[in-house]
Enzyme design. Structure first.
Site, PDB file in Angstrom:
ATOM      1  N   HIS A  18       0.856  -1.188   0.000  1.00 20.24           N
ATOM      2  CA  HIS A  18       0.000   0.000   0.000  1.00 20.24           C
ATOM      3  C   HIS A  18       0.895   1.241   0.000  1.00 20.24           C
ATOM      4  CE1 HIS A  18      -3.780  -2.120   0.612  1.00 20.24           C
ATOM      5  NE2 HIS A  18      -3.255  -2.796   1.610  1.00 20.24           N
ATOM      6  N   HIS A  34      -0.815  -6.481  -5.362  1.00 17.22           N
ATOM      7  CA  HIS A  34      -0.926  -7.738  -4.627  1.00 17.22           C
ATOM      8  C   HIS A  34      -0.348  -8.857  -5.479  1.00 17.22           C
ATOM      9  CE1 HIS A  34      -3.328 -11.557  -4.386  1.00 17.22           C
ATOM     10  NE2 HIS A  34      -2.876 -11.507  -3.155  1.00 17.22           N
ATOM     11  N   VAL A  79       1.867 -16.546  -4.628  1.00 13.45           N
ATOM     12  CA  VAL A  79       2.230 -17.799  -5.289  1.00 13.45           C
ATOM     13  C   VAL A  79       2.204 -18.890  -4.226  1.00 13.45           C
ATOM     14  CG1 VAL A  79       3.488 -16.973  -7.301  1.00 13.45           C
ATOM     15  CG2 VAL A  79       4.662 -17.081  -5.110  1.00 13.45           C
ATOM     16  N   HIS A 138      -0.052  -5.182 -17.925  1.00 16.43           N
ATOM     17  CA  HIS A 138      -0.584  -6.331 -18.653  1.00 16.43           C
ATOM     18  C   HIS A 138       0.382  -6.834 -19.728  1.00 16.43           C
ATOM     19  CE1 HIS A 138      -4.611  -7.062 -17.024  1.00 16.43           C
ATOM     20  NE2 HIS A 138      -4.556  -5.792 -16.646  1.00 16.43           N
ATOM     21  N   HIS A 180     -21.369  -6.846  -4.879  1.00 17.60           N
ATOM     22  CA  HIS A 180     -22.244  -5.858  -4.260  1.00 17.60           C
ATOM     23  C   HIS A 180     -21.922  -4.436  -4.703  1.00 17.60           C
ATOM     24  CE1 HIS A 180     -18.708  -5.983  -1.647  1.00 17.60           C
ATOM     25  NE2 HIS A 180     -19.053  -4.802  -1.169  1.00 17.60           N
ATOM     26  N   GLY A 221      -6.443 -21.917  11.173  1.00 17.74           N
ATOM     27  CA  GLY A 221      -5.767 -21.560  12.408  1.00 17.74           C
ATOM     28  C   GLY A 221      -4.455 -20.847  12.208  1.00 17.74           C
ATOM     29  N   ARG A 262      -1.883 -17.474  11.692  1.00 19.62           N
ATOM     30  CA  ARG A 262      -1.621 -16.320  12.553  1.00 19.62           C
ATOM     31  C   ARG A 262      -2.432 -15.123  12.053  1.00 19.62           C
ATOM     32  NH1 ARG A 262       2.566 -12.131  12.662  1.00 19.62           N
ATOM     33  NH2 ARG A 262       2.972 -11.516  14.828  1.00 19.62           N
TER      34      ARG A 262
END
Length: 320
Positions: free
Chosen positions: A114, A124, A127, A163, A193, A276, A278
């Site tokens: 960011h 973002h 892999v 691209h 949405h 589960g 972190r």
């Protein structure tokens, strides 16, 4: 690969080969994490990544690296994890119920950057490799990943360059690979949405094993290495662009869409939470600051309104 005892060219991966295959993938992924952190620190020029090593009670662990309050990056994470357990979590087995109950290993690198400057896009990349096993049966394995770009004030040149880089890395693997994985990316990073894509897309693939292990692993490496090659020029081109409070406010507003996708739709987030993992590492993808404004509409013909033209699937290459 740097493991002389591991040679595989066939489609299948036998139970006896899983350990060597996982070791080779882990070697690549940890090296990728190192290279990305060195590169982003050099670009930022102010802050360094802080590392947390962690262990998962059910098996495995990882190393989380986060950079914050930098000159170029407000917040960024480059995470490596390698977890294993007695059975796949629902997020991984929902589309393949025949795998429920198998023990599994999952390892990957996940990156979210960011930027400070609203004219620099968020990016973002991910892999990963999964293998699911049970006694008396051959392992089921697959690769996944990709990368995508989320601009706030988009530039046509940046989107096309992004691209083009994606297209070129796909070219050795087949004439249709870019088109297929670009389309998959547009479909996956979509907010129903809001009726808009999260950004301008890139590549996304999952369940990849039909090419055979070696070729699939080569593609994973091409995507992992190609991400930085595609993103760095855009960051360096835009990071000194002049901006003010207006642009920062719009950036925070649009970051809210990023949060909505990651918390509502992202399968990687769901897998991490259900397995589960972190929590701090899983949620490192969220920006440091974001906001929501009720019924906000940018002024017609404004720079902010122009973004809407980019939040739909487009042919960024034209005729090649």
């Amino acid at each position: 690969m740097n493991h002389p005892d591991f040679e595989l060219s066939s489609h299948e991966l036998s139970s006896q080969q899983v350990g060597s295959a996982v070791a080779a993938i882990a070697e690549y992924l940890t090296g990728l994490q190192d290279r990305l952190c060195v590169a982003f620190q050099a670009i930022d020029g102010l802050q360094r990544f802080h590392e947390d090593q962690w262990q998962r009670d059910e098996g495995g662990g990882g190393r989380t690296r986060v950079i914050e309050q930098g000159r170029v990056f407000e917040k960024g994470g480059v995470n490596y994890s390698h977890v294993h357990g007695a059975q796949l979590p629902p997020a991984a087995s929902a589309r393949r119920p025949e795998l429920a109950g198998r023990r599994f290993q999952a390892l990957g690198v996940s990156v979210v950057m960011h930027p400070v400057n609203p004219y620099v896009p968020t990016s973002h990349a991910n892999v990963r490799f999964f293998v699911a096993e049970k006694p008396g049966a051959e392992p089921v394995w697959w690769f996944g990943g990709g990368f995508d770009l989320t601009p706030y004030y988009p530039f046509e040149q940046d989107c096309r360059d992004w691209h083009r880089s994606a297209h070129e890395l796909c070219r050795p693997f087949g004439a249709q690979v870019y088109a297929e994985h670009k389309r998959w990316c547009d479909q996956y990073f979509f907010l129903p949405h809001r009726n808009e894509t999260r950004g301008v897309g890139g590549l996304f693939f999952d369940d990849l094993n039909e090419w055979g292990f070696e070729r699939c692993f080569s593609y994973l490496r091409a995507v992992g290495d190609g991400y930085l090659a595609a993103y760095r020029p855009i960051v360096e081109r835009r990071m000194d662009h002049t901006y003010g409070e207006r642009e920062m406010a719009f950036q925070r507003y649009r970051r809210g869409r990023y949060v909505e996708f990651n918390l509502v739709y992202d399968r990687g987030t769901l897998f991490g939470l259900q397995s589960g993992g972190r929590t701090e590492s899983i949620l490192m993808s969220l920006p440091a600051t974001a906001c929501w404004r009720y019924n906000y509409r940018p002024a017609p013909d404004s720079a902010e309104a122009a973004l809407s033209d980019f939040l739909r699937p487009r042919d960024w290459l034209g005729k090649l």
